[in-house]
Design an enzyme around this catalytic site. Structure first.
Site, PDB file in Angstrom:
ATOM      1  N   ASN A 103      53.939 -32.777  36.740  1.00 10.17           N
ATOM      2  CA  ASN A 103      54.834 -33.060  36.382  1.00 10.17           C
ATOM      3  C   ASN A 103      55.697 -34.310  36.432  1.00 10.17           C
ATOM      4  O   ASN A 103      56.664 -33.713  37.961  1.00 10.17           O
ATOM      5  CB  ASN A 103      55.755 -31.578  36.179  1.00 10.17           C
ATOM      6  CG  ASN A 103      56.664 -32.159  35.475  1.00 10.17           C
ATOM      7  OD1 ASN A 103      57.048 -32.726  34.760  1.00 10.17           O
ATOM      8  ND2 ASN A 103      57.157 -30.629  35.638  1.00 10.17           N
ATOM      9  N   LYS A 125      59.305 -35.019  35.633  1.00 11.22           N
ATOM     10  CA  LYS A 125      59.889 -34.535  35.447  1.00 11.22           C
ATOM     11  C   LYS A 125      60.697 -35.624  35.004  1.00 11.22           C
ATOM     12  O   LYS A 125      60.621 -36.794  34.516  1.00 11.22           O
ATOM     13  CB  LYS A 125      60.535 -33.757  36.432  1.00 11.22           C
ATOM     14  CG  LYS A 125      60.053 -32.312  36.926  1.00 11.22           C
ATOM     15  CD  LYS A 125      60.533 -31.625  38.283  1.00 11.22           C
ATOM     16  CE  LYS A 125      59.417 -30.479  38.508  1.00 11.22           C
ATOM     17  NZ  LYS A 125      59.772 -29.313  39.367  1.00 11.22           N
ATOM     18  N   HIS A 165      58.584 -24.424  30.913  1.00 10.21           N
ATOM     19  CA  HIS A 165      59.447 -24.775  32.155  1.00 10.21           C
ATOM     20  C   HIS A 165      60.527 -24.250  32.856  1.00 10.21           C
ATOM     21  O   HIS A 165      61.376 -23.639  32.018  1.00 10.21           O
ATOM     22  CB  HIS A 165      59.109 -26.492  33.011  1.00 10.21           C
ATOM     23  CG  HIS A 165      59.427 -26.008  34.567  1.00 10.21           C
ATOM     24  ND1 HIS A 165      60.231 -26.101  34.984  1.00 10.21           N
ATOM     25  CD2 HIS A 165      58.204 -26.729  34.798  1.00 10.21           C
ATOM     26  CE1 HIS A 165      60.409 -26.448  36.011  1.00 10.21           C
ATOM     27  NE2 HIS A 165      59.070 -27.093  35.956  1.00 10.21           N
ATOM     28  N   GLU A 177      62.738 -25.047  35.069  1.00 12.09           N
ATOM     29  CA  GLU A 177      64.045 -25.550  35.062  1.00 12.09           C
ATOM     30  C   GLU A 177      64.672 -26.222  32.911  1.00 12.09           C
ATOM     31  O   GLU A 177      65.834 -25.674  32.424  1.00 12.09           O
ATOM     32  CB  GLU A 177      63.596 -27.194  35.051  1.00 12.09           C
ATOM     33  CG  GLU A 177      63.419 -26.971  36.604  1.00 12.09           C
ATOM     34  CD  GLU A 177      62.894 -28.125  36.967  1.00 12.09           C
ATOM     35  OE1 GLU A 177      62.211 -28.773  36.257  1.00 12.09           O
ATOM     36  OE2 GLU A 177      62.440 -27.750  38.500  1.00 12.09           O
ATOM     37  N   GLU A 231      54.626 -20.567  38.430  1.00 11.24           N
ATOM     38  CA  GLU A 231      55.521 -21.195  39.399  1.00 11.24           C
ATOM     39  C   GLU A 231      56.709 -20.134  39.919  1.00 11.24           C
ATOM     40  O   GLU A 231      58.062 -19.918  39.313  1.00 11.24           O
ATOM     41  CB  GLU A 231      56.351 -21.855  38.133  1.00 11.24           C
ATOM     42  CG  GLU A 231      55.756 -23.671  37.974  1.00 11.24           C
ATOM     43  CD  GLU A 231      55.779 -24.322  37.732  1.00 11.24           C
ATOM     44  OE1 GLU A 231      55.477 -25.572  38.249  1.00 11.24           O
ATOM     45  OE2 GLU A 231      56.733 -24.989  37.078  1.00 11.24           O
ATOM     46  N   GLY A 285      60.768 -27.360  43.885  1.00 13.21           N
ATOM     47  CA  GLY A 285      61.743 -28.709  45.017  1.00 13.21           C
ATOM     48  C   GLY A 285      62.267 -28.061  45.974  1.00 13.21           C
ATOM     49  O   GLY A 285      62.774 -28.911  46.111  1.00 13.21           O
ATOM     50  N   SER A 301      56.394 -26.820  45.281  1.00 14.56           N
ATOM     51  CA  SER A 301      56.186 -27.238  46.627  1.00 14.56           C
ATOM     52  C   SER A 301      54.847 -27.625  46.805  1.00 14.56           C
ATOM     53  O   SER A 301      54.122 -28.007  48.254  1.00 14.56           O
ATOM     54  CB  SER A 301      56.921 -26.527  47.345  1.00 14.56           C
ATOM     55  OG  SER A 301      57.981 -26.340  46.857  1.00 14.56           O
TER      56      SER A 301
END
Ligand code: 13P
Length: 249
Positions: free
Chosen positions: A8, A10, A94, A96, A166, A172, A212
């Site tokens: 991904n 992003k 996701h 985010e 996730e 991150g 991560s």
């Protein structure tokens, strides 16, 4: 089950950078056959990347889409457009998108249905925040997300869906879930799939881990019985490190 390792990217990489990354990456993984490799560039790079990976062992995915096929939805991208750009996969839900763009389980459910209708394979993301984990609400959160995102999706549809666990606190941050922490949730997800669907679906749905993931921790994660691959952010932006991640066996 063949593991799935998905990148991904992003909101990173312009067209030139995407081309350069794919060209380097393709050489590094050209002999890998035991892993399904997917890259999810930003929308603007999909078409170029698609041309470069034709005939290779890399599949293309998008990072999001809207559930309508066309019309007055300024700024959105439809499943038909993703198919046209060469996508086989689409990441949906996701964290985010849930956090920055207020995506709800109900909206994600509509997107999954639209993706399946258009023969795109959804990678459904679910995961708890740090606050939810600390309040012992991890399993409740996972159950709520999974059940609502999969509402009215039948066994046939489920055959084309992968679930990505996730944990938001691991994304991150450099702080991955331990293999045991991840396995505990993956096992729980598989149990839920058995409850909603049947043994065949529960045993054959790929449940991949994201948060991560790096070359230094993937092997330990992949040793776990219920971890069937990885969804990789930061470490997928570099050809060498993503190449290493795909060489897991
Ligand atoms: P990182 O690998 O950068 O933690 O991101 C994980 C992720 O969000 C993949 O979708």
């Amino acid at each position: 089950m063949k593991p799935l390792i998905a990148a991904n990217w992003k909101m990173n990489k312009d067209i030139k950078e995407s081309v350069s990354l794919i060209n380097k990456f393709e050489i590094l993984i050209k002999n890998i056959k035991n892993v399904e490799i997917v890259v999810c560039p930003p929308f603007t790079s999909l078409n170029e990347v698609n041309k470069l990976i034709k005939g290779s062992n890399i599949d293309l995915g998008a990072q999001n889409m809207y559930f309508e096929e066309k019309g007055a939805f300024t700024g959105e991208i439809s499943p038909l457009m993703l198919k046209d750009a060469g996508c086989e996969y689409v990441i949906l839900g996701h964290s985010e998108r849930r956090q920055c763009f207020n995506e709800t389980n109900e909206l994600i459910n509509k997107k999954i249905k639209a993706a399946l209708k258009n023969k795109l394979k959804p990678i459904l993301c679910i995961g708890e925040t740090l606050e939810q984990r600390e309040k012992n609400e991890t399993m409740k959160t996972i159950e709520n997300q999974l059940i609502n995102c999969l509402n009215n999706i039948n066994e046939k549809g489920m055959k084309n869906i992968s679930v990505a666990y996730e944990p938001v606190w691991a994304i991150g941050t450099g702080k991955n879930a331990t293999p045991q922490q991840a396995e505990e949730v993956h096992k729980f997800i598989r149990k839920l799939l058995l409850k909603i669907y049947n043994k065949n679906i529960a045993e054959n749905t790929r449940i991949i881990y994201g948060g991560s993931v790096k070359p230094s921790n993937i092997k330990e994660l992949m040793k776990m019985e219920n971890i069937n691959g990885a969804l990789v952010g930061g470490a997928s932006l570099d050809a060498e490190s993503f190449g290493e991640l795909c060489n897991i066996k």
